[in-house]
Design a protein around this motif. Structure first.
Motif, PDB file in Angstrom:
ATOM      1  N   ARG A   1       0.847  -1.190   0.000  1.00 38.05           N
ATOM      2  CA  ARG A   1       0.000   0.000   0.000  1.00 38.05           C
ATOM      3  C   ARG A   1       0.884   1.242   0.000  1.00 38.05           C
ATOM      4  N   ALA A   2       0.318   2.359  -0.461  1.00 37.33           N
ATOM      5  CA  ALA A   2       1.065   3.623  -0.479  1.00 37.33           C
ATOM      6  C   ALA A   2       0.138   4.766  -0.094  1.00 37.33           C
ATOM      7  N   GLU A   3       0.723   5.777   0.523  1.00 33.90           N
ATOM      8  CA  GLU A   3      -0.031   6.977   0.916  1.00 33.90           C
ATOM      9  C   GLU A   3       0.811   8.199   0.579  1.00 33.90           C
ATOM     10  N   ILE A   4       0.176   9.192  -0.054  1.00 33.11           N
ATOM     11  CA  ILE A   4       0.848  10.454  -0.363  1.00 33.11           C
ATOM     12  C   ILE A   4       0.479  11.475   0.700  1.00 33.11           C
ATOM     13  N   THR A   5       1.486  12.113   1.230  1.00 36.65           N
ATOM     14  CA  THR A   5       1.236  13.190   2.194  1.00 36.65           C
ATOM     15  C   THR A   5       1.712  14.515   1.612  1.00 36.65           C
ATOM     16  N   SER A   6       0.981  15.553   1.907  1.00 33.77           N
ATOM     17  CA  SER A   6       1.325  16.900   1.457  1.00 33.77           C
ATOM     18  C   SER A   6       0.882  17.865   2.536  1.00 33.77           C
ATOM     19  N   PRO A   7       1.661  18.923   2.808  1.00 35.37           N
ATOM     20  CA  PRO A   7       1.251  19.852   3.860  1.00 35.37           C
ATOM     21  C   PRO A   7      -0.072  20.543   3.567  1.00 35.37           C
ATOM     22  N   ARG A   8      -0.433  20.632   2.309  1.00 39.46           N
ATOM     23  CA  ARG A   8      -1.705  21.278   1.974  1.00 39.46           C
ATOM     24  C   ARG A   8      -2.136  20.864   0.568  1.00 39.46           C
ATOM     25  N   ARG A   9      -3.438  20.901   0.357  1.00 41.15           N
ATOM     26  CA  ARG A   9      -4.020  20.589  -0.957  1.00 41.15           C
ATOM     27  C   ARG A   9      -4.337  21.841  -1.755  1.00 41.15           C
ATOM     28  N   LEU A  10      -4.318  22.983  -1.101  1.00 41.63           N
ATOM     29  CA  LEU A  10      -4.598  24.251  -1.770  1.00 41.63           C
ATOM     30  C   LEU A  10      -3.315  25.077  -1.754  1.00 41.63           C
ATOM     31  N   VAL A  11      -2.781  25.343  -2.927  1.00 43.69           N
ATOM     32  CA  VAL A  11      -1.533  26.119  -3.020  1.00 43.69           C
ATOM     33  C   VAL A  11      -1.749  27.277  -3.992  1.00 43.69           C
ATOM     34  N   ARG A  12      -0.852  28.254  -3.911  1.00 43.50           N
ATOM     35  CA  ARG A  12      -0.952  29.426  -4.785  1.00 43.50           C
ATOM     36  C   ARG A  12       0.140  29.363  -5.849  1.00 43.50           C
ATOM     37  N   VAL A  13      -0.140  29.976  -6.944  1.00 41.79           N
ATOM     38  CA  VAL A  13       0.833  30.025  -8.037  1.00 41.79           C
ATOM     39  C   VAL A  13       2.145  30.580  -7.497  1.00 41.79           C
ATOM     40  N   GLY A  14       3.223  29.866  -7.797  1.00 40.50           N
ATOM     41  CA  GLY A  14       4.542  30.320  -7.371  1.00 40.50           C
ATOM     42  C   GLY A  14       4.980  29.789  -6.023  1.00 40.50           C
TER      43      GLY A  14
ATOM     44  N   THR B   1       5.838  20.342  -1.146  1.00 36.03           N
ATOM     45  CA  THR B   1       6.584  19.076  -1.108  1.00 36.03           C
ATOM     46  C   THR B   1       5.621  17.912  -0.958  1.00 36.03           C
ATOM     47  N   PHE B   2       5.776  16.924  -1.825  1.00 33.80           N
ATOM     48  CA  PHE B   2       4.982  15.702  -1.780  1.00 33.80           C
ATOM     49  C   PHE B   2       5.864  14.570  -1.254  1.00 33.80           C
ATOM     50  N   SER B   3       5.316  13.771  -0.365  1.00 33.35           N
ATOM     51  CA  SER B   3       6.053  12.642   0.194  1.00 33.35           C
ATOM     52  C   SER B   3       5.156  11.409   0.160  1.00 33.35           C
TER      53      SER B   3
ATOM     54  N   THR C   1      -2.769  28.369 -12.594  1.00 37.09           N
ATOM     55  CA  THR C   1      -3.906  27.907 -11.802  1.00 37.09           C
ATOM     56  C   THR C   1      -4.520  26.659 -12.426  1.00 37.09           C
ATOM     57  N   GLY C   2      -5.268  25.935 -11.611  1.00 36.55           N
ATOM     58  CA  GLY C   2      -5.944  24.747 -12.103  1.00 36.55           C
ATOM     59  C   GLY C   2      -5.977  23.654 -11.040  1.00 36.55           C
ATOM     60  N   THR C   3      -6.619  22.561 -11.376  1.00 37.97           N
ATOM     61  CA  THR C   3      -6.678  21.391 -10.503  1.00 37.97           C
ATOM     62  C   THR C   3      -5.824  20.296 -11.127  1.00 37.97           C
ATOM     63  N   TYR C   4      -4.851  19.811 -10.390  1.00 32.91           N
ATOM     64  CA  TYR C   4      -3.868  18.882 -10.937  1.00 32.91           C
ATOM     65  C   TYR C   4      -3.817  17.587 -10.112  1.00 32.91           C
ATOM     66  N   THR C   5      -3.534  16.502 -10.830  1.00 37.85           N
ATOM     67  CA  THR C   5      -3.403  15.190 -10.193  1.00 37.85           C
ATOM     68  C   THR C   5      -1.941  14.769 -10.206  1.00 37.85           C
TER      69      THR C   5
ATOM     70  N   THR D   1      -2.834   8.471  -5.843  1.00 37.54           N
ATOM     71  CA  THR D   1      -2.915   9.807  -6.439  1.00 37.54           C
ATOM     72  C   THR D   1      -3.360  10.827  -5.400  1.00 37.54           C
ATOM     73  N   ILE D   2      -3.055  12.083  -5.675  1.00 34.44           N
ATOM     74  CA  ILE D   2      -3.503  13.192  -4.841  1.00 34.44           C
ATOM     75  C   ILE D   2      -3.869  14.343  -5.768  1.00 34.44           C
ATOM     76  N   THR D   3      -4.891  15.078  -5.399  1.00 37.40           N
ATOM     77  CA  THR D   3      -5.341  16.217  -6.200  1.00 37.40           C
ATOM     78  C   THR D   3      -4.973  17.525  -5.501  1.00 37.40           C
ATOM     79  N   VAL D   4      -4.389  18.433  -6.269  1.00 40.48           N
ATOM     80  CA  VAL D   4      -3.963  19.722  -5.742  1.00 40.48           C
ATOM     81  C   VAL D   4      -4.670  20.833  -6.521  1.00 40.48           C
ATOM     82  N   GLU D   5      -5.211  21.796  -5.789  1.00 37.80           N
ATOM     83  CA  GLU D   5      -5.844  22.947  -6.438  1.00 37.80           C
ATOM     84  C   GLU D   5      -4.897  24.143  -6.339  1.00 37.80           C
TER      85      GLU D   5
END
Length: 470
Positions: free
Chosen positions: A381-394, A398-400, A435-439, A455-459
């Motif tokens: 099994r695998a799990e993706i962790t990210s400090p946040r799912r909503l980020v701003r341009v620029g 970090t994805f782990s 901008t956009g929603t990315y996988t 997978t993880i989705t980031v806006e």
């Protein structure tokens, strides 16, 4: 005092179960006994209670001896080996019905018995004869399952000789009392490969080779109405299980002008209709493959099988575990044991699903030794962790990824939008410039070659505009 001991034992089992469930699932092997052990207890069928694994055993070189032991999910001993019977000829099945175990076995006196057992393996009353009006012959093929839907044990038995020769289905309540015992009026071949399963709605399916060389599906309901039909050519090895209200069937089939064998599979509904045509499930790495156990955990299917060179000795065979979905998606196909030596061990009995891992007792039989093991396979099994799912341009993010189960070590491969080719490593840092929603996808491969994907989705939104004060 007896009540206190039982309460203490129950509390101990609960603590062990809690500790085991809190641990990360690790694919593991435990050596139970070797030919040099005294006594050398060889494991047979097992049953998972929800917190512990009961294992029935025979004693090498001692006819009739039948033992039982209990282990936790971490493969540690909970209850030591204890004798259960002295006149056993063959262990048929060990099953958990939600509150107690039931051990089915035949005896040297041509009879079959059911012994009820507590969670810790203590006998509940005397053993109960199963179909006492019928002789049990050494050549009989027998399979037993517990059905929550029927609240009963289903005994499928291919009687090999005598006036009752042919398939019989028997329904027993949890105390071993017979509800009905009926014939299907179909005789089996010399190698019927009998396998029985029950759907969640209580439809019984018995699969076997008949005397005409066909694979027969005998369907029965709770009232004992049995309809048997040939549905495919016969095969020496057959394994079937109920899944999503239907039956998944695997069998060994020859190919390449009969020089090799493979495992094929199909799905049949309760009306004998093939709903998924037969296709290849396993092409062996060696020359031959044959199924040993097929189970459903409600979400996926798991097939324990042998992959071997033709005419191979047991020492050359590999005991493997294939996880797949009902649409044919392969989830993993690996050795059941993490190390090559233990993967030579095998078992003809059903594997167990603990909720986090597949467990089976297995025996490595060769000319110079008879070693037995407990094998535990944890799905990768695998799990993706990210400090946040909503980020701003620029902004930098970090994805782990964190992998578990399977066989370490792990390799991580990332796929990001607008990038060519995968990127390696457990962590990745990125800056999104639009901008956009990315996988974002990570593929994890373990040491045995098993793979999984997460997978993880980031806006990504526009940068915040600060107001300027005049």
């Amino acid at each position: 005092m007896g009540a206190i001991r039982k309460a203490a034992a129950g509390f101990l089992l609960a603590l062990i179960a809690a500790a085991a469930s809190a641990q990360d699932c690790v694919t593991a092997v435990r050596l139970l006994s070797t030919r040099a052990s005294v006594p050398n207890l060889v494991p047979g069928p097992s049953s998972w209670s929800g917190i512990t694994l009961a294992v029935a055993k025979t004693e090498e070189g001692v006819p009739g001896a039948l033992w039982l032991a209990v282990y936790d999910e971490a493969l540690q001993t909970v209850v030591d080996d204890r004798p259960v019977a002295t006149d056993a000829r063959r262990i048929v099945a060990l099953l958990w019905n939600g509150s107690e175990h039931a051990l089915f076995y035949t005896t040297s006196g041509d009879a079959m018995f059911m012994q009820r057992l507590t969670l810790s393996g203590d006998p509940l009353g005397d053993r109960v004869p199963v179909t006492p009006n019928k002789t049990v012959y050494p050549g009989d093929d027998i399979d037993v399952v517990w059905s929550p839907a029927l609240d009963a044990y289903v005994v499928a038995r291919m009687i090999s000789q005598g006036q009752s020769r042919g398939l019989w289905l028997t329904l027993l309540d949890s105390n071993g009392r017979q509800t009905w015992d009926l014939p299907a009026f179909v005789t089996g071949s010399n190698r019927p490969s009998l396998d029985v399963s029950v759907t969640d709605s209580g439809i019984i399916g018995a699969f076997f080779n008949n005397s005409n060389g066909s694979l027969v599906f005998a369907r029965a309901n709770a009232d004992g109405a049995i309809i048997a039909r040939s549905i495919a050519p016969g095969s020496e090895f057959i394994e079937a299980t109920a899944h999503d209200g239907m039956f998944v069937v695997t069998r060994q089939v020859a190919f390449e002008s009969n020089t090799r064998t493979e495992i094929r599979w199909f799905i049949v509904d309760t009306d004998h209709e093939i709903v998924k045509p037969e296709s290849r499930l396993v092409e062996p790495i060696g020359d031959d493959a044959w199924p040993l156990s097929l189970i459903s955990n409600g979400e996926e299917l798991a097939l324990a099988y042998i992959d071997a060179p033709r005419r191979a000795q047991p020492v050359e065979r590999n005991y493997r575990l294939l996880r797949f979905e009902s649409d044919g998606t392969i989830l993993s196909n690996t050795r059941f044991a993490a190390d090559a030596a233990s993967s030579r061990a095998q078992s003809p009995y059903n594997i167990s699903w603990s909720g986090t891992s597949y467990i089976t007792p297995a025996v490595h039989s060769a000319s110079d030794r008879l070693n037995s093991y407990l094998l535990r396979y944890c799905p990768l099994r695998a799990e993706i962790t990210s400090p946040r799912r909503l980020v701003r341009v620029g902004e930098s993010v970090t994805f782990s990824a964190e992998a578990s189960g399977g066989v370490p070590d792990y390799q991580y491969s990332w796929t990001f939008p607008f990038e060519i080719g995968p990127k390696r490593g457990q962590t990745q840092t990125r800056v999104f410039d639009r901008t956009g929603t990315y996988t974002v996808t990570v593929d994890v491969t373990d040491f045995s070659g098993a793979t999984t994907q997460e997978t993880i989705t980031v806006e990504v939104v526009r940068p915040r505009v600060r107001a300027v004060r005049h």
